[in-house]
Each structure stands twice: as C-alpha cells, then as structure tokens.
Design an enzyme around this catalytic site. Structure first.
Site, PDB file in Angstrom:
ATOM      1  N   ASN A 289       2.301  -0.221  13.062  1.00  0.00           N
ATOM      2  CA  ASN A 289       2.845  -0.345  11.077  1.00  0.00           C
ATOM      3  C   ASN A 289       3.415  -1.340  10.802  1.00  0.00           C
ATOM      4  OD1 ASN A 289       4.607   0.702  13.317  1.00  0.00           O
ATOM      5  ND2 ASN A 289       5.867   1.250  11.260  1.00  0.00           N
ATOM      6  N   CYS A 291       6.081  -2.312  10.434  1.00  0.00           N
ATOM      7  CA  CYS A 291       7.414  -2.865  11.060  1.00  0.00           C
ATOM      8  C   CYS A 291       7.253  -3.080  12.297  1.00  0.00           C
ATOM      9  CB  CYS A 291       8.830  -2.121  10.707  1.00  0.00           C
ATOM     10  SG  CYS A 291       9.384  -2.157   9.096  1.00  0.00           S
ATOM     11  N   GLU A 293       7.067  -0.935  15.007  1.00  0.00           N
ATOM     12  CA  GLU A 293       7.356   0.067  16.388  1.00  0.00           C
ATOM     13  C   GLU A 293       6.064   1.255  16.221  1.00  0.00           C
ATOM     14  OE1 GLU A 293       8.286   1.901  12.343  1.00  0.00           O
ATOM     15  OE2 GLU A 293       8.363   0.002  12.844  1.00  0.00           O
TER      16      GLU A 293
END
Length: 797
Positions: A289, A291, A293
């Site tokens: 995704n 970011c 994580e």
C-alpha cells in the site's frame, strides 16, 4: 495548553446520561473537518458521538451474517465502548464511510499492472475508482518492458514504466481535483529492472510524480552483492534475458544519494515480503500500500485499525495485559466484520479480499505508554517492552482469529496456505497484525503516532488574528505543574524548540523520558522498528528521522542495519532535505564576482558560463510607493499580493505574504515576488511576467472568487493580472504627494500582521519541516508518511 472537551461541550451526550467521551480541541477540529457527516450545503449534521455510534452499529450488523440469532445490540455496544474510550480506532475510511451510502471501508489496495496497453489503462481506470472511494493504491511497475524495448504489435519502441507512472500520476491528480479524499499511490520497481536508474532519480525533479511514494524493490541477492562490491544483472521482464550488468554498489549509492536529497526512494525488501506471504500458492507479493506497511497480492485490500497503548497502562505504571487482551479480541472481531460489511470498488477485489480475509491490527500511543512507565524511548528497556507488548498482541490476535474460525470458518484459501502446510489449526484471517501510520486517528485518540517517539513535546497552534495557542503534551504539563516548573513562558520556549533536552529549567529525569524523534539516533529508530517487526505479520510503517547535517554514509548505514536486523523496508527523512539548494562558497564568490562586473553567471558542473549581454541596472526604490493588495485563496492558504506603482503609474514592485506560517510555500512565494520586483525595476513588462507564471500547477488546487487557482505562482499571476486591468487612477498622484501609506482594509491588514507575526515565530521550524497545504502548519515526517497535527492533513490519503 492541552485541554479536553466533554460530550456536553460538543453536544454529544451518551444515552445513559454520563459524559465519558473526552476529546482534545484538536481532535474535535479534525473530526469536524474530515469525518463528520455534512449536508448538501456543507454543514455538519452529526455529532462526534453519533459518528462513533454510526460506525459501531454498522459493523455490528455483520454478526447476523454469521449467526441469525446473534445479539447485534451487544456487539454494537461493545464496539461503541472500545471506540469511545479511545482504546481502539479503525482506519479512516471506516470512520468516514461506515453506515453511509458509500460504505467503502478499506484504506489499502494493490492492483496488478501487466505489460500491455490494455492492462495498463484498465488499471488506471480501476485506480481512479478506488481513489474516488477514498482508498490508496500500490503498484509494481516491474512487469512493464523497459524503455526502447521492441513492441512487436506496432513495430515501435516501448516508452518504459516511468512514462506510464506519469500517466497514473496525472489520473490521480484529476481525481484529487474533483474534491474527493486525496488519492495516494505507491510505485515499486525491482532493482534488477533495466530502467532502475531512471526510477531512482525521477524525483530529483520535485515537480514529478507528486501523487506517488516510490520504493525500490530490493532483493537479498542485490544486498549481498553490494556488500561484496560485485556486479548484478538487469533483466528484461518481457524476454527474461540479462540485458546489462551494473555495479551493485553504484546503484545502492545512487539510491542513498537520492534519499539524502529528498527522502525518496524508500526501499522494500521483496524477498522478505514473500518469505512471510501466507498464501504463496495463490500469488506472489510485488507491491504494498502507499506507506509500505501492508504487502498485498494483486487485487487484495486490507482493513486496518490501531490499539491505543497509552490506555493500556495501570495507575502504578504497569501494562494492563488483561484489558489489552479484551481490546485485541474486540479489534479482531471488528476488523473481520469490516471485511463483510465493506462495499468493494471492484468485484476482483471483493473476491480476493474475502478469500484471504487479511486484517491489520496495529498500535498507536507507544511513546505515551513508555512515558507513563518512566521508560526512555532510546533504552534497552524500551526495546524489551516493545518485544513483550507486540508479542502479546500478535499471539492474542492469532488466538482470537482461531476462535472466529470455529464460529465462522477459516479463510477460504486456508488449505493453500502456510498454516495448512504446517498443520496449524484453522484460522479466520491470513494475517492479523500490521503497524500502520496513525497520523489522523492518533490525533482523534489524543495519542502519540504509531510506534514513533514524540515528534515534539509542545506545539504552537495559530488561531484567529495571530493569537498563538501553545499545546503541550498532557503528561508533560501534568508533571511540570506537580513539580513546580510550569510556566507559560517555558511552555512557549519548549514549543519553539520542539525538544526539552537543551532547556536547563527541566529536571534531568524528566528530560530522559520526554524524548523526541530528533533526540535519538537513527540506529534507535531502526532497532525499534526491527523489534516490532519480529511480531508483526505484515510490515511496520516508520520513518527514520535524520538531522539536516546527516551524511550519505549515515543513510547507507541505516539501510544496511535495516537489512541485517530483519526489517521489511525502510523510509528515511533528512530534516529540510526537500528545501535545500546547495551552492559552494567558492562558486558563490565566483558568481558574485561575475555579477559585480555587470554580467550574469550560471553554475554548471565544470565551470561558470557568463552571458555576453549586460543586464540593465534595476531602478532604485524610492522611500515611498503606493499600491493595491489582493487576497487570493490557494491550496496552501490565503496569499496577500501587493502590487506597487511608480510615479508614472507603471508597475514597479511586488510583495507576497502567506496568510499562515508555511516554510516552503511562504518562502517560494516571497522569492517569486522578489524576482518579479527585480524584473519590473529592470524594465520588464508585467504582462510578460504574468504570462510566465500563469497556469503553473501543483498538487494542491483551490477555488476562489477569481476562479480556479492552480498554485501559489498561479495565484500571484492572477492577482497581478487583475491589478493591471484595474489600475487605480490616482496612484501616481498619491505617490507624488507622498500623503500617506496605502490604507489596507482592516481585515487584510490584520491578516498581514498575523502572517508576519506567525512567520517570525515559525520560520525556523517550517523551513526544515515544510508547510501543510491545508492549514499552513508544520508537516511531520513519521510512520513512513507526512502528517499535519494541526488539521489532520495526510499525504497517505
């Protein structure tokens, strides 16, 4: 000063008449701006408590899907209690959309990109639908053939993955301009792709790909070859043939160099993502995704939520494991219900998400927990606490997921999973834990963000008419008052410093626990991320913050430490890196010498090239000029543009002031105004200046009385254009008479005074950290994301 607002103050009473919900003023502000339902005229038509009730009621309805005799009201009350107690918060789309028409509850999606025009543009369309619904998207561009590779169907040449990334970027920009929740993207390219060097450097031009986070997909083989200083192969994804060899260390050094300059690209360890892939028979993980994580298979989505660890500490400073277990159980059940209640933007996403049923439960308030326990963030005891608390959460989440599997069945792909291969008991969710960014939901919960240290002990928030509100960490304020060193002046000093470490009035034992992101070493950041990663199914979103003086070697060491310590990726940010323009002293002196000789100098890599034509001398500025100030609305806040005229009614100079403090935006608009003034006083025509600036766009668009404003530069151009079209007839007479300075309307005058006051107080901070495009506040780089604590703005979507 930190405050709390009770239900009665926000008109949100509980049904039983008690007043339990307590929110900070900033939490209420963020909820009102970004989460509460609004009517067709934009007026808020639900209270904060009604929002939480709406979410709890909607998610509890899933219980009927699994058991027609389920006590839905029981679960609604349980979910409501855990949210209103601020012990657990679901991700933003769930808070925004649950129980409303859209009903899109997921934050994270990954879409596959094939090596064909049909595939690429189909995915652009799908991404637009996701962004419109409030989600963020991740892509791997690694399957697209490299630039100048043959295209057999057209007998032409491929333009390569970076060209298509730019198309995706423009599509996202169009959706953002449509007024939806800001779309965010992740782009990953494998390090062995032939176009990897172009990918690494594409954001050297910081006007490129502003709707993307970039990460290089690193392999174990590549890192090993960097250590051994060996060559590695670049492989054409179309033909699977080696097309070139590069020095691994040279590529690594270029990644480091670009990250030192701008914080991008990040790195993702692809082999590690796939080593922990719970369903390798179903597919290979190629992207995450926005970011980083949440690694996901193509067409998967994930539903995230975070437990507030600050609420899990007893009065005597011990972790309340009994309460933590109950919250974990409720959170797992809640997130599994979200999968069922979700309205997915694509059929393929619904099918894949329900086949694996991944959830991502994470944490926030970890720094607050350590402070409550008297543990310094940069200590062995903090690392031990991280290991224990996340180990407990991961274990209990698996146990609860197994209980749900008994009630509801295992996830459909269980028999093709690593769990079945190991002979484990059936489990409801293929993954249960993720450490995600919590920028906005941690503001709502009044907690520190994710697993980050405090970004600052105190903030200064600008309110109306330039008034400054000092917001202090509540635990610090409590200690300061109890121990007698509290004063308003000291709190302001801390707010301007951000840190307490160099303030002599504060006791040493207090300093030791109120640690901020820049008080610790990059190694401390990485080791904390690594410790949480040991007990996290997916990945950990965290930013390793560097001081501005950090070297490239410092960043290289962090990359290797992340690799060696088991992280799945790493994001770095060197304070102020995106605002730096370096000119060496020697070259500066050469340029100044050339300028004093009446020539203009341009710096290149090897020499100073002088122009052959002399610049006309700028007309000197008189002591008094007259002009007109126009207020323009931009995506970075209001800007006040003043155009002054000379004695002949000819445009003579320009000033621009941002209506709010804002390092990058304010400094750039001031620089533009200075250059315009220099040009006008040197004989340039204002119409030509307007022509150069008008139409320049950035990622933050605004609408005002003057129409669509594409950027601060565009706003200045349009203000000047209007001033030229409406030259006050008496400007020259006023100037010659030297009667008095131009009388700016009171509100504008107050705004300008406010802006100057704010600028004086905050330039040092905003210069390095950047300005929020929504409110002008200071942006914080943490959790692998960029967030404004003032208004809840987030670059993560």
């Amino acid at each position: 000063m930190a405050q709390t607002i009770t239900n009665s103050e926000i008109n949100a009473k509980r049904n039983d008449g008690t007043e339990k919900l307590q929110l900070t003023p900033n939490a209420v502000k963020v909820l009102q701006k970004r989460y509460l339902r609004k009517d067709k005229d934009g007026r808020i038509d639900e209270t904060v408590e009604e929002l939480f009730s709406r979410v709890a009621k909607n998610i509890a309805l899933a219980e009927k899907k699994f058991n027609k005799h389920a006590d839905v009201q029981y679960w609604e009350k349980a979910f409501y209690e855990v949210i209103t107690s601020l012990e657990f918060m679901p991700n933003s789309p769930t808070l925004m959309n649950a129980g409303r028409e859209l009903q899109q509850l997921s934050a994270c999606f990954v879409l596959p990109i094939g090596d064909s025009i049909d595939s690429i543009f189909e995915i652009i369309k799908n991404a637009a639908l996701i962004h419109k619904s409030g989600g963020g998207t991740g892509f791997a561009f690694s399957n697209i053939r490299p630039k100048n590779d043959i295209v057999s169907t057209s007998h032409g040449m491929s333009s390569g993955p970076i060209s298509f990334m730019k198309v995706f970027n423009e599509a996202t920009e169009a959706i953002n301009q449509g007024g939806f929740r800001r779309g965010a993207n992740m782009s990953i390219l494998r390090v062995d792709h032939p176009d990897i060097m172009e990918f690494i450097t594409v954001k050297s031009d910081q006007t490129q790909l502003n709707n993307f986070n970039l990460s290089v997909g690193i392999t174990e083989d590549f890192m090993n070859k960097v250590e051994r200083d060996e060559d590695f192969d670049l492989v054409n994804p179309r033909s699977k043939k080696v097309v070139q060899k590069l020095k691994a260390k040279e590529v690594f050094d270029k990644i480091v160099d670009e990250a030192w300059k701008s914080g991008e690209p990040g790195i993702v360890f692809l082999d590690r993502l796939n080593a922990d892939n719970p369903t390798p028979k179903i597919g290979k993980i190629e992207s995450t995704n926005p970011c980083g994580e949440q690694p996901l298979l193509p067409y998967e989505s994930c539903n995230l939520g975070s437990i507030n660890l600050a609420k899990m500490v007893t009065a005597d400073g011990e972790i309340n494991y009994a309460r933590l277990e109950k919250v974990v159980d409720l959170a797992v059940r809640f997130l599994d219900n979200v999968i069922e209640m979700n309205n997915y933007p694509l059929v393929e996403i619904e099918r894949m998400t329900k086949s694996n049923r991944k959830i991502g439960m994470g944490v926030m308030g970890f720094a607050d927990m350590l402070i409550s326990m008297g543990i310094p963030y940069n200590s062995e005891k903090a690392i031990k606490t991280a290991n224990e608390v996340m180990g407990f959460i991961n274990q209990k989440s698996k146990q609860m997921s197994m209980k749900l599997a008994v009630e509801r069945g295992a996830f459909p792909n269980f028999h093709d999973s690593i769990y079945a291969d190991k002979g484990d008991s059936p489990i409801r969710n293929a993954t249960t834990t993720t450490i995600a960014p919590t920028g906005t939901i941690s503001i709502i919960a009044g907690a520190s963000s994710g697993i980050e240290p405090l970004y600052a002990v105190a903030y200064i928030r600008n309110v109306l008419d330039g008034e400054e509100l000092v917001e202090v960490h509540p635990m610090f304020e409590k200690i300061a008052r109890e121990r007698g060193f509290y004063s308003n002046e000291l709190m302001k000093e801390i707010a301007h410093h951000g840190t307490v470490q160099d303030i002599k009035e504060i006791p040493e034992d207090v300093k030791s626990v109120f640690i901020t992101a820049h008080d610790i070493t990059p190694t401390d950041h990485v080791m904390m991320q690594s410790e949480f990663q040991k007990h996290t199914d997916n990945a950990v979103s965290k930013t390793v913050n560097f001081k501005n003086t950090a070297s490239r070697e410092d960043i290289a060491k962090v990359y290797f430490l992340s690799f060696k310590s088991g992280c799945k990726g790493v994001t770095v940010y060197r304070d102020g890196c995106r605002q730096n323009q370096v000119l060496t002293t020697g070259k500066r002196k050469e340029a100044e010498k050339a300028a004093s000789a009446g020539t203009s100098a341009m710096e290149t890599d090897t020499s100073i090239i002088t122009q052959q034509h002399l610049m006309p001398a700028p007309k000197p500025r008189p002591d008094l000029t007259q002009g007109v100030t126009r207020k323009m609305r931009t995506g970075c806040g209001n800007i006040y543009v003043t155009l002054n005229y000379d004695e002949n009614n000819k445009p003579f100079e320009v000033f621009s002031i941002m209506g709010k403090a804002g390092g990058c935006a304010a400094s750039q608009s001031e620089a533009i105004a200075r250059l315009i003034s220099f040009a006008l006083r040197s004989g340039a025509e204002l119409t030509e200046v307007v022509k150069q600036l008008k139409g320049i766009s950035c990622h933050s668009i605004a609408w005002g009385k003057s129409g669509k404003i594409l950027s601060c530069a565009d706003a200045i151009a349009k203000a000047l254009e209007m001033s030229v079209q409406n030259v006050p007839a008496n400007i020259a007479a006023q100037t010659l008479a030297a009667a008095a300075p131009v009388q700016t309307p009171v509100k504008e005058k107050q705004a300008v005074v406010s802006a100057v006051k704010s600028k004086k107080n905050h330039d040092a901070d905003t210069l390095k950290k950047g300005a929020c495009p929504d409110c002008g506040g200071i942006l914080e780089h943490e959790n692998g994301c960029v967030t404004c604590k003032g208004c809840g703005y987030s670059e993560c979507g």
